[in-house]
Scaffold this motif. Structure first.
Motif, short mmCIF file in Angstrom:
data_model
loop_
_atom_site.label_atom_id
_atom_site.label_comp_id
_atom_site.label_asym_id
_atom_site.label_seq_id
_atom_site.Cartn_x
_atom_site.Cartn_y
_atom_site.Cartn_z
N VAL A 190 -38.79 62.48 47.47
CA VAL A 190 -37.34 62.30 47.39
C VAL A 190 -36.71 62.98 48.60
O VAL A 190 -36.77 64.21 48.74
CB VAL A 190 -36.79 62.90 46.09
CG1 VAL A 190 -35.29 62.62 45.97
CG2 VAL A 190 -37.53 62.34 44.88
N TYR A 191 -36.11 62.18 49.48
CA TYR A 191 -35.52 62.70 50.71
C TYR A 191 -34.05 63.00 50.49
O TYR A 191 -33.26 62.11 50.13
CB TYR A 191 -35.71 61.70 51.85
CG TYR A 191 -37.17 61.47 52.16
CD1 TYR A 191 -37.85 62.32 53.02
CD2 TYR A 191 -37.87 60.42 51.56
CE1 TYR A 191 -39.21 62.14 53.29
CE2 TYR A 191 -39.22 60.23 51.82
CZ TYR A 191 -39.88 61.08 52.67
OH TYR A 191 -41.22 60.90 52.93
N VAL A 192 -33.68 64.26 50.69
CA VAL A 192 -32.32 64.72 50.44
C VAL A 192 -31.82 65.49 51.66
O VAL A 192 -32.57 65.74 52.61
CB VAL A 192 -32.27 65.64 49.18
CG1 VAL A 192 -32.76 64.89 47.95
CG2 VAL A 192 -33.10 66.91 49.40
N THR A 193 -30.55 65.86 51.64
CA THR A 193 -29.97 66.65 52.72
C THR A 193 -29.70 68.06 52.24
O THR A 193 -29.70 68.34 51.03
CB THR A 193 -28.65 66.03 53.21
OG1 THR A 193 -27.66 66.15 52.16
CG2 THR A 193 -28.82 64.55 53.56
N ARG A 194 -29.43 68.94 53.19
CA ARG A 194 -29.09 70.31 52.81
C ARG A 194 -27.81 70.33 51.98
O ARG A 194 -27.63 71.18 51.11
CB ARG A 194 -28.93 71.17 54.07
CG ARG A 194 -28.77 72.65 53.77
CD ARG A 194 -28.98 73.49 55.01
NE ARG A 194 -30.36 73.43 55.47
CZ ARG A 194 -31.34 74.15 54.97
NH1 ARG A 194 -31.12 74.98 53.96
NH2 ARG A 194 -32.56 74.05 55.45
N LEU B 227 -30.51 60.25 51.15
CA LEU B 227 -29.74 60.93 52.19
C LEU B 227 -28.26 60.58 52.11
O LEU B 227 -27.41 61.37 52.55
CB LEU B 227 -30.29 60.58 53.56
CG LEU B 227 -31.75 60.98 53.84
CD1 LEU B 227 -32.14 60.58 55.25
CD2 LEU B 227 -31.94 62.48 53.63
N LYS B 228 -27.92 59.42 51.54
CA LYS B 228 -26.52 59.01 51.50
C LYS B 228 -25.82 59.36 50.19
O LYS B 228 -24.68 58.97 49.97
CB LYS B 228 -26.41 57.50 51.77
CG LYS B 228 -26.79 57.10 53.19
CD LYS B 228 -26.73 55.61 53.40
CE LYS B 228 -25.30 55.11 53.49
NZ LYS B 228 -24.64 55.56 54.74
N ILE B 229 -26.49 60.10 49.32
CA ILE B 229 -25.84 60.55 48.08
C ILE B 229 -24.80 61.60 48.42
O ILE B 229 -25.09 62.62 49.05
CB ILE B 229 -26.87 61.15 47.10
CG1 ILE B 229 -27.79 60.05 46.55
CG2 ILE B 229 -26.19 61.90 45.97
CD1 ILE B 229 -27.13 59.12 45.57
#
Length: 395
Positions: A40-44, A8-10
């Motif tokens: 793998v948790y990512v953001t929009r 999430l902080k990438i």
């Protein structure tokens, strides 16, 4: 086993070591996941970076579509101004409660590759890659808000993460020295990796040379323009060679502009170093081509967890000049590097001048490194991570 990877902080606009590390490791998990599943948790905002990884059978992208996510991050940053670690911890845990609950429900273990934890109350075992604690050694390289942020978030993460990955034994010892609450058994040393196929595949360097107007042979320093990357020592060494030997050795720089950029630009202009070319951020394909074109790749950092450019240069088949710092020295048993003291411009000048004329030695070193770089593949790194995760969960 269900393994959560908190991305999430990438930052989607950042093109540096942290993103390269995370994406490379995910590629390693796809190839060497040992039958486990990775969430793998990512953001929009950053999900486009993971398109290739999301297509892999054992990797599943989960887009955390929380419209309030930027607000939550802003709230946590504001809490840093309170200078209270306890208050920051409470607010972070509350702000990310639902996201953490989702990860806990999905996964048996949660790994965070992005330096610090986002919240501090996971019910699952957590593994963190803190990467480095540069602010402890070079506080002058950071603004006071950034020093405050690092002090609070790194200390909280050190107290609350269950296990840590260090890219070198040097970083493990550094963490143990500065975080007395961590035991040696909590830190696993797993070296960084490199995508061997990407960097060994030969590029059309003649087209690249024309596009950027480059000389046939040059030194290449791929690094963000941060103070700890130590560009000024490299520039001083090349100027010394020009003044003493009458030889202008071309230098090509890539990387985004950060705090060291004004000093670098001022030095180049004041010394009339028209043989220094700064290309800024370049596409990945061009970056690989520059590695392959270069006479030598140089890595001059004052402090690093490990050096991705050193590994990338070895995979690209280019000889390497590197600062003699502990993390680089740990690569010496397998790779051939040419050393200099990171603050001795005169020593570096003598080394560059000697090597520049000795193409036979450069070719032999490059061949040696190509033969030994496979030990640092992302697949090998991923296997070590998986063994660590298995050991933790089985406990």
């Amino acid at each position: 086993m269900q393994i959560g990877i908190d991305c999430l902080k990438i930052e989607p606009s950042f093109a540096g070591g942290l993103n390269t590390y995370t994406l490379g490791l995910l590629g390693g998990f796809a190839a060497a996941g040992n039958g486990h599943r990775f969430h793998v948790y990512v953001t929009r905002a950053n999900q486009h970076l993971f398109a290739k990884q999301g297509s892999q059978r054992n990797l599943e992208l989960t887009v955390v579509d929380k419209r309030s996510l930027p607000l939550r991050n802003t709230l946590c940053r504001a809490m840093l101004l309170s200078r209270s670690p306890k208050l920051y911890e409470q607010v972070s845990n509350a702000a990310f409660r639902n996201i953490r609950a989702m990860m806990n429900a999905d996964c048996d273990i949660i790994y965070t590759p992005t330096v610090v934890l986002q919240s501090f109350n996971s019910s699952r075992p957590t593994v963190l890659s803190m990467h480095d604690i540069q602010h402890v050694h070079y506080p002058e390289f950071f603004s006071w808000p950034r020093r405050l942020s690092r002090k609070i978030t790194y200390d909280l993460s050190a107290r609350n993460a269950n296990y840590f990955q260090a890219s070198s034994n040097f970083i493990k010892q550094d963490m143990l020295a500065h975080f007395p609450g961590i035991s040696p058994e909590q830190i696993e040393v797993i070296p960084e990796g490199v995508n061997l196929q990407d960097f060994s595949k030969r590029r059309d360097t003649s087209a690249l040379q024309l596009r950027y107007g480059l000389p046939r042979k040059f030194l290449f320093y791929p690094a963000q323009l941060w103070p700890h990357k130590n560009h000024l020592t490299v520039l001083q060494a090349l100027k010394q060679i020009e003044m003493q030997e009458g030889l202008k050795i071309p230098l090509v720089l890539t990387g985004a502009r950060y705090a060291a950029a004004p000093a670098i630009r001022k030095f180049v202009a004041s010394q009339a170093m028209d043989y220094v070319r700064y290309l800024g951020k370049v596409p990945f394909e061009d970056l690989v081509g520059l590695y392959q074109m270069a006479g030598f790749v140089i890595s001059a950092s004052l402090y690093e967890a490990s050096s991705l450019p050193v590994l990338e240069a070895a995979a690209a088949g280019t000889a390497i000049i590197a600062s003699r710092i502990p993390s680089n020295e740990e690569l010496a048993p397998k790779l051939h590097l040419n050393w200099f003291h990171p603050l001795r411009a005169d020593e570096l000048a003598g080394l560059i001048f000697t090597l520049w004329k000795d193409e036979q030695t450069a070719a032999a070193q490059a061949a040696h490194n190509r033969d030994h770089i496979a030990a640092y593949s992302w697949e090998n790194a991923a296997r070590q991570y998986v063994k660590l995760f298995e050991r933790i969960v089985n406990r």
